[in-house]
Design a protein around this motif. Structure first.
Motif, mmCIF file in Angstrom:
data_model
loop_
_atom_site.group_PDB
_atom_site.id
_atom_site.type_symbol
_atom_site.label_atom_id
_atom_site.label_comp_id
_atom_site.label_asym_id
_atom_site.label_seq_id
_atom_site.Cartn_x
_atom_site.Cartn_y
_atom_site.Cartn_z
ATOM 1 N N ALA A 249 0.828 -1.214 0.000
ATOM 2 C CA ALA A 249 0.000 0.000 0.000
ATOM 3 C C ALA A 249 0.857 1.257 0.000
ATOM 4 O O ALA A 249 0.614 2.201 -0.763
ATOM 5 C CB ALA A 249 -0.937 0.005 1.208
ATOM 6 N N HIS B 179 -5.078 4.035 -0.788
ATOM 7 C CA HIS B 179 -4.373 2.783 -1.086
ATOM 8 C C HIS B 179 -4.550 1.771 0.041
ATOM 9 O O HIS B 179 -4.707 0.575 -0.225
ATOM 10 C CB HIS B 179 -2.893 3.050 -1.370
ATOM 11 N N VAL B 180 -4.545 2.235 1.276
ATOM 12 C CA VAL B 180 -4.768 1.338 2.404
ATOM 13 C C VAL B 180 -6.190 0.781 2.348
ATOM 14 O O VAL B 180 -6.409 -0.422 2.515
ATOM 15 C CB VAL B 180 -4.501 2.067 3.740
ATOM 16 N N ARG C 83 -6.736 -2.037 -0.201
ATOM 17 C CA ARG C 83 -6.220 -3.326 0.232
ATOM 18 C C ARG C 83 -7.013 -3.890 1.405
ATOM 19 O O ARG C 83 -7.228 -5.090 1.488
ATOM 20 C CB ARG C 83 -4.743 -3.193 0.585
#
Length: 196
Positions: free
Chosen positions: A58, A90-91, A94
């Motif tokens: 990430a 991005h975190v 995921r």
């Protein structure tokens, strides 16, 4: 005088600096930004995703996207806020592939308690620690971020403000609101300490 030293209007020169020089300065500014945030970003992503590999993926993707857009990012009203939002995107991508925030955070809580790192003692909530982490996972986003950075990762207000792009007063305000919300959810009497 060499051609590089002249500042006349010619291709490859912008405002007296060569385009290559401008590129090096942009690259250097990105490198400084990257180095100052790499560790805290990895720590935050690890807490959010529950593992180093996912956190690394990430953070690497966020920095890559940030690097590719760096000249535009520098023109944004808050580089820090823009970058923090990008990392969180991005975190979240995921995290959404696997377990939700609540599941990972509760597991992280159990791990931290096993390490003997209780926190938020002023709430008197240590005996409700797992419930506390569950309540934290339900906080509004900004309150969640400041609680995670300030109490779980133990960064001071100034560092939280620097990482998130929030003014320091906003960080403090979010901490106060988060404490009130958590106390209410956990059924704990809580009043703001004197001067705080």
């Amino acid at each position: 005088m060499t051609g590089e030293e002249t500042t006349g209007a010619r291709p490859g020169v912008v405002g007296g600096a060569s385009v290559d020089g401008l590129g090096r300065r942009l690259a250097l500014s990105f490198e400084v930004f990257h180095d100052a945030r790499s560790r805290p970003w990895h720590e935050y992503a690890h807490l959010e995703l529950g593992g180093r590999a996912a956190a690394e993926e990430a953070v690497r993707a966020a920095f890559r996207e940030l690097r590719d857009a760096w000249p535009r990012v520098l023109e944004s009203p808050s580089v820090e806020a823009h970058a923090w939002a990008l990392l969180k995107e991005h975190v979240a991508r995921r995290r959404d592939r696997g377990r939700g925030r609540r599941t990972v955070l509760v597991q992280t809580a159990a791990f931290m308690l096993a390490q003997g790192r209780p926190w938020l003692e002023e709430l008197g909530a240590l005996e409700h620690s797992i419930g506390l982490y569950t309540a934290i996972a339900r906080l509004p986003e900004r309150q969640y971020d400041v609680v995670m950075l300030r109490y779980v990762l133990e960064y001071p207000d100034d560092k939280v403000a620097h990482l998130t792009g929030m003014p320091r007063a906003t960080v403090r305000s979010n901490v106060r609101w988060a404490k009130r919300t958590l106390a209410r959810e956990l059924g704990i009497d809580y009043s703001e300490p004197e001067g705080g």
